[in-house]
Every structure is written in C-alpha cells, then in structure tokens.
Design a protein around this motif. Structure first.
Motif, PDB file in Angstrom:
ATOM      1  N   ALA A  63       0.831  -1.204   0.000  1.00 31.03           N
ATOM      2  CA  ALA A  63       0.000   0.000   0.000  1.00 31.03           C
ATOM      3  C   ALA A  63       0.868   1.257   0.000  1.00 31.03           C
ATOM      4  N   GLN A  64       1.898   1.257   0.836  1.00 29.53           N
ATOM      5  CA  GLN A  64       2.749   2.452   0.927  1.00 29.53           C
ATOM      6  C   GLN A  64       3.547   2.660  -0.367  1.00 29.53           C
ATOM      7  N   MET A  65       4.018   1.552  -0.945  1.00 26.05           N
ATOM      8  CA  MET A  65       4.812   1.666  -2.175  1.00 26.05           C
ATOM      9  C   MET A  65       3.947   2.234  -3.303  1.00 26.05           C
ATOM     10  N   VAL A  66       2.717   1.725  -3.401  1.00 21.16           N
ATOM     11  CA  VAL A  66       1.819   2.220  -4.439  1.00 21.16           C
ATOM     12  C   VAL A  66       1.511   3.694  -4.195  1.00 21.16           C
ATOM     13  N   GLY A  67       1.238   4.037  -2.924  1.00 21.21           N
ATOM     14  CA  GLY A  67       0.952   5.433  -2.585  1.00 21.21           C
ATOM     15  C   GLY A  67       2.109   6.337  -2.945  1.00 21.21           C
ATOM     16  N   ILE A  92       9.595  -3.543  -4.169  1.00 24.06           N
ATOM     17  CA  ILE A  92       9.651  -2.763  -5.411  1.00 24.06           C
ATOM     18  C   ILE A  92       8.835  -3.481  -6.495  1.00 24.06           C
ATOM     19  N   PHE A  93       9.059  -4.813  -6.602  1.00 25.32           N
ATOM     20  CA  PHE A  93       8.316  -5.570  -7.623  1.00 25.32           C
ATOM     21  C   PHE A  93       6.816  -5.584  -7.334  1.00 25.32           C
ATOM     22  N   LEU A  94       6.461  -5.799  -6.050  1.00 23.93           N
ATOM     23  CA  LEU A  94       5.044  -5.813  -5.705  1.00 23.93           C
ATOM     24  C   LEU A  94       4.418  -4.445  -5.943  1.00 23.93           C
ATOM     25  N   GLY A  95       5.169  -3.394  -5.594  1.00 26.66           N
ATOM     26  CA  GLY A  95       4.671  -2.037  -5.803  1.00 26.66           C
ATOM     27  C   GLY A  95       4.357  -1.797  -7.268  1.00 26.66           C
ATOM     28  N   ILE A  96       5.216  -2.320  -8.145  1.00 26.08           N
ATOM     29  CA  ILE A  96       4.979  -2.149  -9.577  1.00 26.08           C
ATOM     30  C   ILE A  96       3.793  -3.010 -10.028  1.00 26.08           C
ATOM     31  N   ALA A  97       3.744  -4.260  -9.509  1.00 27.34           N
ATOM     32  CA  ALA A  97       2.678  -5.168  -9.932  1.00 27.34           C
ATOM     33  C   ALA A  97       1.298  -4.699  -9.466  1.00 27.34           C
ATOM     34  N   PHE A  98       1.250  -4.093  -8.261  1.00 30.50           N
ATOM     35  CA  PHE A  98      -0.041  -3.687  -7.701  1.00 30.50           C
ATOM     36  C   PHE A  98      -0.365  -2.228  -7.997  1.00 30.50           C
ATOM     37  N   GLU A  99       0.216  -1.684  -9.043  1.00 25.21           N
ATOM     38  CA  GLU A  99       0.110  -0.255  -9.318  1.00 25.21           C
ATOM     39  C   GLU A  99      -1.314   0.284  -9.201  1.00 25.21           C
ATOM     40  N   ASN A 100      -2.300  -0.466  -9.705  1.00 25.53           N
ATOM     41  CA  ASN A 100      -3.645   0.095  -9.773  1.00 25.53           C
ATOM     42  C   ASN A 100      -4.556  -0.313  -8.617  1.00 25.53           C
ATOM     43  N   GLN A 101      -3.947  -0.864  -7.539  1.00 25.91           N
ATOM     44  CA  GLN A 101      -4.783  -1.250  -6.402  1.00 25.91           C
ATOM     45  C   GLN A 101      -5.083  -0.055  -5.502  1.00 25.91           C
ATOM     46  N   ASN A 102      -6.220  -0.166  -4.833  1.00 21.76           N
ATOM     47  CA  ASN A 102      -6.635   0.878  -3.915  1.00 21.76           C
ATOM     48  C   ASN A 102      -5.790   0.828  -2.638  1.00 21.76           C
ATOM     49  N   VAL A 103      -5.165   1.957  -2.313  1.00 22.54           N
ATOM     50  CA  VAL A 103      -4.244   2.015  -1.183  1.00 22.54           C
ATOM     51  C   VAL A 103      -4.956   1.755   0.143  1.00 22.54           C
ATOM     52  N   ALA A 104      -6.110   2.370   0.334  1.00 20.59           N
ATOM     53  CA  ALA A 104      -6.839   2.223   1.594  1.00 20.59           C
ATOM     54  C   ALA A 104      -7.236   0.765   1.810  1.00 20.59           C
ATOM     55  N   LEU A 109       8.137   7.201   3.138  1.00 19.96           N
ATOM     56  CA  LEU A 109       9.473   6.622   3.253  1.00 19.96           C
ATOM     57  C   LEU A 109       9.727   6.134   4.678  1.00 19.96           C
ATOM     58  N   ALA A 110       9.362   6.974   5.652  1.00 25.48           N
ATOM     59  CA  ALA A 110       9.627   6.634   7.043  1.00 25.48           C
ATOM     60  C   ALA A 110       8.771   5.450   7.477  1.00 25.48           C
ATOM     61  N   VAL A 111       7.508   5.423   7.053  1.00 23.51           N
ATOM     62  CA  VAL A 111       6.631   4.305   7.415  1.00 23.51           C
ATOM     63  C   VAL A 111       7.165   3.015   6.793  1.00 23.51           C
ATOM     64  N   ALA A 117       9.805   6.056  -9.593  1.00 22.05           N
ATOM     65  CA  ALA A 117       9.426   6.492  -8.250  1.00 22.05           C
ATOM     66  C   ALA A 117       9.450   5.324  -7.270  1.00 22.05           C
ATOM     67  N   VAL A 118       8.919   4.182  -7.681  1.00 24.00           N
ATOM     68  CA  VAL A 118       8.880   3.020  -6.789  1.00 24.00           C
ATOM     69  C   VAL A 118      10.298   2.527  -6.492  1.00 24.00           C
ATOM     70  N   VAL A 119      11.149   2.476  -7.510  1.00 22.29           N
ATOM     71  CA  VAL A 119      12.527   2.032  -7.303  1.00 22.29           C
ATOM     72  C   VAL A 119      13.244   2.997  -6.352  1.00 22.29           C
ATOM     73  N   LEU A 120      13.001   4.287  -6.530  1.00 22.49           N
ATOM     74  CA  LEU A 120      13.604   5.300  -5.670  1.00 22.49           C
ATOM     75  C   LEU A 120      13.223   5.084  -4.206  1.00 22.49           C
ATOM     76  N   VAL A 121      11.935   4.873  -3.961  1.00 18.46           N
ATOM     77  CA  VAL A 121      11.477   4.627  -2.592  1.00 18.46           C
ATOM     78  C   VAL A 121      12.148   3.383  -2.036  1.00 18.46           C
ATOM     79  N   GLY A 122      12.194   2.323  -2.838  1.00 17.25           N
ATOM     80  CA  GLY A 122      12.799   1.068  -2.386  1.00 17.25           C
ATOM     81  C   GLY A 122      14.264   1.230  -2.016  1.00 17.25           C
ATOM     82  N   VAL A 123      15.014   1.935  -2.861  1.00 17.93           N
ATOM     83  CA  VAL A 123      16.450   2.102  -2.615  1.00 17.93           C
ATOM     84  C   VAL A 123      16.692   2.944  -1.365  1.00 17.93           C
TER      85      VAL A 123
END
Lengths: 570, 100
Positions: A170-174, A438-450, A389-391, A190-196
């Motif tokens: 959820a956080q990665m997608v957000g 990072i991979f899950l964040g990319i795969a779940f791109e269109n999922q609802n964060v909440a 990032l912190a979460v 953006a997702v790779v940046l957050v992951g790194v």
C-alpha cells in the motif's frame, strides 16, 4: 488569494516551459496524467532526503549492538517515542487517504479517523506495559515467552511478514503515485527510488535512524497540517459552521456530506471494519516494536498517551483540510476559473469532485497549494513523501526483525547465532524485502491504497493480536492452542480477503465474489480466539502442564517488570 | 529471581496492585468500547440522528459525536497514565523493594 493563484499559474507555466516538449506531450497524452516538474517541490524533497541521510549516518556510527539496531538502545524517551509512534501511524493512508475521503464523501472520512484512533487506548490499558515488561525486540518474544520457541516464533514471523507485506504494498503504491504526479517522474522510477532509499535507511541506521526520521517527520507533518487547517478556518472567520455551509453549497452531494453515507451500509460490515481497525492496531509488528525502544513501562505508557494526542489532533486536522479542499478546489477562484480541476463544469452546474487533477488522494496536496502557494506545496509534497518513506522503513525493519531475530536466531540457529550474525541476516533480509516490495509495488500499481492497508489490519487483528492477548492474560493457554489458533486466524483472514468482492471480483475479474464481505474480521478474529481456547483446554500433555505452571513467573514479570530488559545492554 | 518472585506473590501489596490496576484498566477499556461501538452502531442504524442539523445551521449532530469519540480516546488514556504512573508505579516500587 487571487494573486497567489495567478503567481502559481505563472510558475506552472514557467516550469512547463523548462520541460522538454516530448516529455510534456507524453505526460499529457499518457493514460496516467503526469504533472509538469515542480522544482520547488524537488528542492524541498532533496533537502529532506539529505537531512534524513545525515541522521542515518549519525545513527549508524552509534549503532553497535543488536539492541541498538532493533530497539534504538532502549534509550528513547516516552515523548520521543510518542512522536515516533504517531509518525508510524500518520502514513500516506491517513494523511492523503482521509483528506481525500472527506473531500469525496464528507462525514464518512471521520468514521475511518475514529476507528484508527480508538485502538490506542485499548493498547495502553491492556497491552503496552505487559509488552514492555516481557519483550526484547519483537512481539514474538512475548507470544512465545513460556511456549515452545520454534512453532510460535515461526507463526509470529509469518504473521508479521504477511502484515508487513500488505502494509508495504500500500505504501509503495501510494509513494509511486504521489511521486509520479508531483515530480513528473515515471511510476516505476518512483517506486525504485522509494525502495532504494528505504534499504539505505534501514541497513545503515537501524531502529535509531528510523526512530529519528519518524520524529522529525511527525513534527513537520503536524506543523504543516496545522498551518493548512488554520489557513482554511481563517478564511471563514474561524467558524466551522460557515465552512460547512459553503462546502454544502459547492459539493455535488450537498447536505449529504454532513451525514454518514454509503461507506458502511450494512451492520456486518460496520462491526467487521470496526473490529479490524481497533484490534489490528494492537497486532501491527512495527507498532509493537516501538514499545521496546523505551526504558520501562512508565515510558511505554507515556508514549501511548502522547501518540494518542498527536494522532487524534492530526485526524481532526485532516477532517478540516478535507472540507477546506471542498471549498477551495471545487469553488471557482476570483477569475471564475477552476485551476485544480481537469475540466471546468458547464455553466450553472457544480464542479464534479472526481475531476480533481491526480484523483481524490491529491486533495490535501492541492489544498496546500491553494492556501500556501508553491513553496508550501513543495514542502507538503516533500513531507508526504518522507511520511511514506519513514513508514516503509519502519515496516521493513519489523519484517527484517521477524526473519533475523525470530526465524534465524531462534528457530534456525537455536540461539547459537552471534549478535553480529543476527544483524547481518537482518540487513540481508532488508535488502530482499526492499527488492520484493519494489516488484510488488509495480505489480499492484492500480490497487486501492486504503483497501491494502485495511487488509494488513485484518491479518494483524486475526493472526497476531489473539495470540499476543491470550498469552498475556490466560494462564491455561498452551503451545498447541496458540499454534492452531494463530494459523487458523492467519489462513482464514488471508483466504477470505482473497475470496471477497475486492480481490476476487474487482482484481481477479471473476463475475461474483465467493465471500460476500470485503472485511472478514467479524468472523476471523473470533475464530482465532475460539481455536486458541479449544485446542488449549483439550491439551493434557506433559508440556502443556509445564507451560501452564510457567504462567506464574510470566505473570509476575508482566505485572511488576521483575527481570525485564532494561535500558542498558543485556 | 525465583525467591524474589515467591516473595512478590506472597506480598499483599502485589495482590492489591494487580486487583486495582486490572479493575481500572478493564473499566476504561469497556468505557472506550461502549463509546466506539456506540458510534459504529449509530453509523449503521442511526444515520438519521447523525445527519440531523443542530439548530438552524448545516452542522449536524454527527460532527460533535465524532469529535467526542476522538477526544474521549485521548482523555481516557490521560486518566489511565495519570494514575498508573503515580499510584500504581509507587506501589510497584514498594513491592520490588520489599522483595529484595
């Protein structure tokens, strides 16, 4: 106000002119609209990243033992820990999600705020001090206190990893969506940046760095949100009634935004969501870990008191900001223009809230722009990104501890691993979790964060919370009861979530859901408790008798702190 | 440690502490559950009430009820921390002192 918007328009045009035409065109034509690069936001963002990296290096030099790495040396004060807990809790879902929900549905946003807050008093009254007195690094220390280590720690580690993973996605997608819209970067970049960045924080700095990043971020987010709410109320002479009155005039739902709507329609969903939100908090591994960073039960209690105050205050702010978004973004400005919408409404019609650029999750960010101009917009964007990032760093650390402390040190190495080995495994795990997310964040791109965050809460409330609570309060519990009950809670919650309408129907594209409710908490939480009870009382083995006898010592320690891990190295 | 534990168990102050603290913690927990589930049940069954305006304005009863739930959570934690960090911790300190 007019001059601000005019200046903003000019700034946006200037920024647009600096972006290569091809990028700009692609952004406009692309399916997901990317914004023109906002240089102020990027500068603010870089300042924050450098600041937090500085903290990480400072913390890395001070992180020597495993206790430093997992629990920040146990030397965090109650007030600091309260801020850090609030920081963990004020995630993307809370700030962007609740403000967006209020912007779309009005009163309904408050229902989520309330549910996410009321778990805290329960944690304080029933869990916090016992947890502090019994535990060391992870909640599995408490759950497995008098039981067989291997099965309980394996279960606790799996429960932790499942919770952390869903929370992380959820956080990665957000984060990806936010950065895509704010900075004009690609979603994947953006997702790779957050992951790194997340891997860097956790591997180098551990809990000490994560805690300080949370504290700073919590202060920035609280001040920024306070300013926004203040500015919104100031426009209406500090009269909430005037703010609400204007909101009901410009919102397409009219007076309906002042009453509960369709969010929780049937009683089963209402109670189910209520249970998951309230008890899930007490089963989130990254939140429970925070109680081991303070020196004793007194500081643990204080930290919950401060955290509840900060979070409650923050939720009231997000409610005001959400209404501010309605009146500032949906009403025409002094020139009769709608600068925050994709399209102006037809003459004589009200603006459609769904036309907001970037979607309703960007309501808080646009409101920052409307009340404070471009620099403040940049500041809030940077803080929102840092929030995620912190979460994410805190979650990753909790997942890494579950693997290194529970699975590796206790189950695989059977307590023979050195501290050095344990930290090394934890860092390797962090890198793996980072890459996987990072991979899950990319795969779940269109999922609802909440929804994803709600998922994490159901799993935490069904798998982690029952064994934690029962192990502390019920002397007759045995390993067999804990293991069967915990696994039943974990498997049933994950299975029913997958078979429910959101995943089975919306995500997997099946015609109808097998399980009718989105939130299975009302079934899976009691199931876990009943299974723990039943398989414990029917267990008459010798080990079960011994485990029941060991409750007395655990009971005395949980009540008085006799023999508890102190602030000094053990 | 084991002897300390036996002395603690035998100390009437320990029974007093546990009894008082548990009663207090459960009372406050039940208060929080009643307030929160009261709110949830109003959302599920009492939408009409929550959507009724207070007086002649647009502000509905739902706003103060929601705010009350948030503020009550904070106040209940304050009440608990105040008593636990004072009275209960002092009792605990005495118990630990006498067990040595």
């Amino acid at each position: 106000m007019r001059s601000l918007v005019n200046r903003l328009g000019a700034a946006a045009a200037a920024a647009g002119a600096l972006v290569p035409a091809s990028v700009y065109a692609a952004a406009v034509e692309g399916q997901v609209q990317k914004q023109a690069t906002n240089y102020e936001a990027i500068v603010m963002f870089l300042i924050f990243v450098l600041l937090t990296l500085g903290i990480t290096f400072w913390a890395a030099r001070r992180t020597k033992s495993a206790k430093d790495f997992y629990a920040a040396g146990g030397g965090i004060t109650g007030f600091q820990n309260g801020l850090a807990i609030a920081g963990d809790y004020m995630s993307a879902a809370s700030f962007l999600g609740i403000a967006g929900l209020v912007y779309t549905s009005g009163f309904d946003g408050l229902i989520f705020s309330v549910g996410w807050l009321v778990g805290w008093p329960i944690i304080l009254f029933l869990v916090a001090e016992r947890l502090r007195n019994l535990g060391k690094y992870t909640f599995a220390d408490v759950a497995s206190y008098r039981f067989q280590q291997t099965p309980i720690r394996t279960l606790a580690a799996c429960g932790s990893l499942a919770t952390v993973t869903f929370y992380l996605i959820a956080q990665m997608v957000g984060a990806g969506k936010l950065i895509q819209l704010l900075f004009g970067l690609d979603y994947m970049v953006a997702v790779v940046l957050v992951g790194v960045l997340m891997i860097a924080y956790v591997t180098f700095g551990g809990m000490l760095a994560t805690t300080w990043v949370q504290i700073i971020k919590a202060v920035l987010l609280l001040s920024g949100a306070s300013f926004m709410a203040f500015a919104v109320l100031a426009k209406f002479g500090f009269s909430p009634e005037a703010l609400f009155a204007k909101a009901t005039q410009v919102h397409t739902k009219g007076l309906a935004i002042m009453a509960p709507g369709a969010l929780i329609s049937d009683p089963v969903s209402a109670i189910s969501l209520g249970m998951a939100l309230m008890f899930g908090t007490a089963g989130l591994p990254h939140i429970l870990m925070r109680f081991f960073t303070v020196s004793d039960a007194k500081e643990a209690r204080k930290s919950v008191f401060y955290a509840t105050g900060f979070i409650g205050y923050f939720y009231i702010l997000t409610f005001i900001i959400g209404f501010g978004a309605i009146v500032l973004l949906l009403a025409p400005d002094a020139n009769g223009a709608y600068p925050f919408l994709k399209a102006a409404p037809a003459a004589g019609k009200l603006a459609n809230p769904a036309d907001l650029i970037g979607g309703s999750n960007m309501a808080a960010i646009h409101t920052a722009n409307a009340v404070g101009g471009s620099l403040f917009y940049g500041f809030i964007s940077a803080v929102a990104f840092a929030t995620i990032l912190a979460v994410v760093a805190g979650l990753t650390l909790a997942g890494a501890s579950a693997v290194s402390h529970d699975l590796y040190a206790s189950v695989i190495a059977k307590g023979r691993a050195s501290e050095h080995d344990e930290i090394r495994v934890s860092k390797i795990t962090t890198v793996i979790i980072g890459i996987v997310s990072i991979f899950l964040g990319i795969a779940f791109e269109n999922q609802n964060v909440a929804f994803m965050v709600g998922l994490a809460f159901v799993i935490a409330a069904s798998a982690n919370f029952p064994i934690l609570l029962m192990s502390m309060f019920w002397g007759k519990m045995t390993t067999r009861g804990a293991v069967i009950g915990g696994w039943m809670g974990l498997i049933s919650s994950v299975t029913l979530l997958v078979l429910g309408p959101t995943v089975w129907k919306s995500v997997l594209g099946n015609p109808a859901a097998i399980f009718p409710y989105d939130n299975p908490g009302v079934f899976t939480i009691p199931l876990s408790f009943i299974a723990i009870w039943f398989f414990s009382i029917t267990d008459n083995s010798q080990t079960a008798q011994d485990e029941r006898k060991a409750y007395e010592a655990q009971y005395i320690r949980s009540q008085t702190g006799l023999g508890a891990e102190g602030a000094s190295a053990h | 440690m084991k002897e300390n534990a036996q002395r603690i168990l035998a100390n009437p102050k320990f029974q007093e502490l546990v009894q008082k603290r548990s009663a207090f913690a459960w009372t406050l927990s039940i208060a929080m559950l009643v307030i929160y589930y009261g709110f949830v049940l109003l959302v599920a069954f009492g939408k009409g009430f929550l959507g009724t305006p207070i007086g002649s304005g647009v502000t509905t009863w739902g706003i103060p009820v929601g705010l009350f739930t948030i503020v009550s959570a904070f106040i209940l934690t304050g009440i608990y921390v105040n008593r636990a960090n004072g009275e209960f911790d002092e009792l605990n300190r005495q118990i630990m002192e006498e067990s040595k």
